[in-house]
Motif scaffolding. Structure first.
Motif, mmCIF file in Angstrom:
data_model
loop_
_atom_site.group_PDB
_atom_site.id
_atom_site.type_symbol
_atom_site.label_atom_id
_atom_site.label_comp_id
_atom_site.label_asym_id
_atom_site.label_seq_id
_atom_site.Cartn_x
_atom_site.Cartn_y
_atom_site.Cartn_z
ATOM 1 N N ILE A 1 -2.551 10.075 -7.977
ATOM 2 C CA ILE A 1 -1.929 8.848 -7.706
ATOM 3 C C ILE A 1 -1.712 8.231 -9.166
ATOM 4 C CG2 ILE A 1 -3.114 8.456 -5.477
ATOM 5 C CD1 ILE A 1 -4.703 6.643 -7.277
ATOM 6 N N GLN A 2 -0.715 7.475 -9.296
ATOM 7 C CA GLN A 2 -0.104 6.864 -10.351
ATOM 8 C C GLN A 2 -0.525 5.502 -10.394
ATOM 9 O OE1 GLN A 2 0.969 8.739 -13.233
ATOM 10 N NE2 GLN A 2 0.905 6.977 -14.645
ATOM 11 N N ILE A 3 -1.208 5.075 -11.364
ATOM 12 C CA ILE A 3 -1.578 3.700 -11.437
ATOM 13 C C ILE A 3 -0.865 2.928 -12.657
ATOM 14 C CG2 ILE A 3 -3.563 2.045 -11.773
ATOM 15 C CD1 ILE A 3 -3.411 3.426 -9.222
ATOM 16 N N LEU A 4 -0.014 1.987 -12.402
ATOM 17 C CA LEU A 4 0.820 1.162 -13.256
ATOM 18 C C LEU A 4 0.116 -0.009 -13.907
ATOM 19 C CD1 LEU A 4 4.174 1.594 -11.328
ATOM 20 C CD2 LEU A 4 3.238 3.118 -13.362
ATOM 21 N N ALA A 5 -1.095 -0.617 -13.137
ATOM 22 C CA ALA A 5 -1.704 -1.793 -13.670
ATOM 23 C C ALA A 5 -2.873 -1.824 -13.450
ATOM 24 C CB ALA A 5 -1.057 -2.966 -12.952
ATOM 25 N N ALA B 1 0.833 -1.184 0.044
ATOM 26 C CA ALA B 1 0.044 -0.042 -0.026
ATOM 27 C C ALA B 1 0.772 1.371 -0.001
ATOM 28 C CB ALA B 1 -0.999 0.087 1.425
ATOM 29 N N LYS B 2 0.327 2.197 -0.909
ATOM 30 C CA LYS B 2 1.212 3.645 -1.060
ATOM 31 C C LYS B 2 0.409 4.528 -0.051
ATOM 32 C CE LYS B 2 4.218 2.313 -4.027
ATOM 33 N NZ LYS B 2 5.663 2.158 -3.607
ATOM 34 N N ARG B 3 1.115 5.274 1.025
ATOM 35 C CA ARG B 3 0.478 5.951 1.734
ATOM 36 C C ARG B 3 0.501 7.191 1.314
ATOM 37 N NH1 ARG B 3 0.340 5.557 8.333
ATOM 38 N NH2 ARG B 3 -0.637 3.713 7.695
ATOM 39 N N ILE B 4 -0.401 8.277 1.346
ATOM 40 C CA ILE B 4 -0.190 9.860 1.270
ATOM 41 C C ILE B 4 -0.889 10.689 2.547
ATOM 42 C CG2 ILE B 4 -1.063 11.725 -0.323
ATOM 43 C CD1 ILE B 4 -1.609 9.589 -2.465
ATOM 44 N N GLU B 5 -0.057 11.337 3.002
ATOM 45 C CA GLU B 5 -0.456 12.174 4.181
ATOM 46 C C GLU B 5 -1.246 13.278 3.783
ATOM 47 O OE1 GLU B 5 0.076 11.257 7.147
ATOM 48 O OE2 GLU B 5 1.627 9.762 6.815
ATOM 49 N N ALA B 6 -2.648 13.365 4.477
ATOM 50 C CA ALA B 6 -3.357 14.347 4.093
ATOM 51 C C ALA B 6 -3.087 15.447 3.984
ATOM 52 C CB ALA B 6 -4.861 14.296 5.095
ATOM 53 N N GLU B 7 -2.241 16.031 4.956
ATOM 54 C CA GLU B 7 -1.395 17.329 4.948
ATOM 55 C C GLU B 7 -0.441 17.671 3.767
ATOM 56 O OE1 GLU B 7 1.121 14.844 7.691
ATOM 57 O OE2 GLU B 7 -1.124 15.018 7.194
ATOM 58 N N GLY C 1 -15.465 16.800 10.257
ATOM 59 C CA GLY C 1 -14.723 15.805 10.286
ATOM 60 C C GLY C 1 -13.206 16.074 9.882
ATOM 61 N N GLU C 2 -12.162 15.135 10.078
ATOM 62 C CA GLU C 2 -10.498 15.455 10.107
ATOM 63 C C GLU C 2 -10.128 14.033 9.316
ATOM 64 O OE1 GLU C 2 -9.121 16.367 13.666
ATOM 65 O OE2 GLU C 2 -9.535 14.755 14.586
ATOM 66 N N LEU C 3 -9.039 14.500 8.583
ATOM 67 C CA LEU C 3 -8.302 13.378 7.974
ATOM 68 C C LEU C 3 -6.673 13.054 8.240
ATOM 69 C CD1 LEU C 3 -9.858 14.099 4.210
ATOM 70 C CD2 LEU C 3 -10.249 12.206 5.687
ATOM 71 N N ASP C 4 -6.328 12.077 8.248
ATOM 72 C CA ASP C 4 -4.996 11.715 8.902
ATOM 73 C C ASP C 4 -4.207 11.194 7.595
ATOM 74 O OD1 ASP C 4 -2.756 11.230 10.032
ATOM 75 O OD2 ASP C 4 -3.219 9.384 11.139
ATOM 76 N N TYR C 5 -4.744 10.367 6.825
ATOM 77 C CA TYR C 5 -4.035 9.978 5.351
ATOM 78 C C TYR C 5 -4.975 9.020 4.791
ATOM 79 C CZ TYR C 5 -3.680 5.361 7.957
ATOM 80 O OH TYR C 5 -3.984 4.286 8.518
ATOM 81 N N LEU C 6 -4.431 8.644 3.408
ATOM 82 C CA LEU C 6 -5.083 7.851 2.565
ATOM 83 C C LEU C 6 -4.161 6.800 1.933
ATOM 84 C CD1 LEU C 6 -4.665 8.342 -0.631
ATOM 85 C CD2 LEU C 6 -6.142 10.308 0.179
ATOM 86 N N GLU C 7 -4.445 5.593 1.625
ATOM 87 C CA GLU C 7 -3.744 4.640 0.903
ATOM 88 C C GLU C 7 -4.453 4.117 0.250
ATOM 89 O OE1 GLU C 7 -0.901 2.869 5.009
ATOM 90 O OE2 GLU C 7 -2.947 1.964 4.274
ATOM 91 N N TYR C 8 -3.307 3.363 -0.970
ATOM 92 C CA TYR C 8 -4.209 2.768 -2.130
ATOM 93 C C TYR C 8 -3.129 1.560 -2.357
ATOM 94 C CZ TYR C 8 -0.622 5.186 -5.209
ATOM 95 O OH TYR C 8 0.319 5.952 -5.821
ATOM 96 N N SER C 9 -3.844 0.602 -2.785
ATOM 97 C CA SER C 9 -3.195 -0.785 -3.202
ATOM 98 C C SER C 9 -4.032 -1.755 -4.020
ATOM 99 C CB SER C 9 -2.835 -1.461 -1.874
ATOM 100 O OG SER C 9 -4.028 -1.935 -1.212
ATOM 101 N N LYS C 10 -3.262 -2.198 -4.975
ATOM 102 C CA LYS C 10 -4.134 -3.271 -5.782
ATOM 103 C C LYS C 10 -4.719 -4.523 -5.116
ATOM 104 C CE LYS C 10 -3.735 -4.876 -10.534
ATOM 105 N NZ LYS C 10 -4.571 -6.389 -10.445
#
Length: 253
Positions: free
Chosen positions: A171-175, A125-131, A243-252
């Motif tokens: 985000i960049q999706i490679l597949a 999983a790739k994490r992106i901090e909300a800030e 509400g508030e946000l800490d981070y988001l992640e994405y994974s295949k």
């Protein structure tokens, strides 16, 4: 003197037997054997271990070295057993298939190639901090002491209080395929929800509800989107409440 005469035949017999034993040592012209083992999954940005088991024929020449290959590219060699090699997986395309084999050499010049092992790349999983995203509307970055103590990047995006407020992340999706998007969010109010959508496709937005467990108490929410190869924008916006946000992640998947 008589004792010496008695021992001489025994000594000569010992020499003869010893010589005969040396002559009985096997001499083999057979080549060595080599087998390669490895996992079927190669985790991206980690070390993938290849284990080669080389054996010389009984009485044959000693082993010299084992070379390791990814496809036709030599990636390393070992001259001393155990013949293990760690390949650092730099590939980032999910499900990409990698092929490995090894080649063993002995001191007589024999060359033997192993079986081929194949592994598919698994990308974590790739994490992106909300800030670190583009912050929209009245939302804003916060890094007060309580936030620094509880948030993954020691900061958060808060004040997601009206329709235009939230974040955008590229985000960049490679597949192509189904991707899990995980959001870490929190709230100190009842009835808070956020909506998330891809590439400004508002009609396909998905909504998640955030239970009131207090500020800086992060909860994760998983949503699945089918994404094509290429660049995409993930948008998270206010839907109801505060509400508030800490981070988001994405994974295949």
């Amino acid at each position: 003197m008589n004792k010496l005469l008695y021992l001489c035949p025994l000594f000569l017999l010992w020499i003869v037997v010893g010589c005969e034993r040396e002559e009985d040592l096997p001499v083999s012209m057979n080549p060595p054997t080599l087998r390669l083992d490895a996992d079927t999954v190669a985790l991206s940005e980690s070390v993938y271990t290849l284990t080669a088991e080389g054996k010389s024929a009984y009485g044959g020449p000693q082993l010299s070295k084992v070379e390791f290959y990814k496809g036709e590219e030599k990636i390393g060699e070992k001259t001393i057993a155990p013949y293990n090699f760690g390949y650092t997986v730099t590939e980032l395309i999910p499900e990409e298939e990698l092929s490995f084999h090894a080649v063993l050499f002995d001191r007589a010049g024999n060359r033997v190639q192993s079986n081929t092992v194949k592994a598919k790349v698994r990308v974590g999983a790739k994490r992106i901090e909300a800030e670190n995203t583009i912050i929209r509307g009245v939302a804003k970055k916060a890094d007060d002491p309580a936030t620094r103590e509880t948030s993954s990047g020691q900061a958060k995006v808060g004040a997601i209080d009206n329709t235009d407020s939230g974040i955008d992340a590229t985000i960049q999706i490679l597949a192509a395929g189904d991707y899990l998007i995980r959001v870490a969010a929190g709230t100190g109010f009842d009835g808070t929800t956020h909506k998330i959508y891809i590439d400004d496709q508002f009609a396909e937005a998905k909504v998640y509800s955030i239970p009131n467990r207090g500020w800086n108490t992060w909860q994760t929410f998983d949503l699945v989107f089918n994404l094509s190869e290429g660049t995409h924008k993930i948008s998270i916006r206010h839907n109801t409440g505060y509400g508030e946000l800490d981070y988001l992640e994405y994974s295949k998947l």
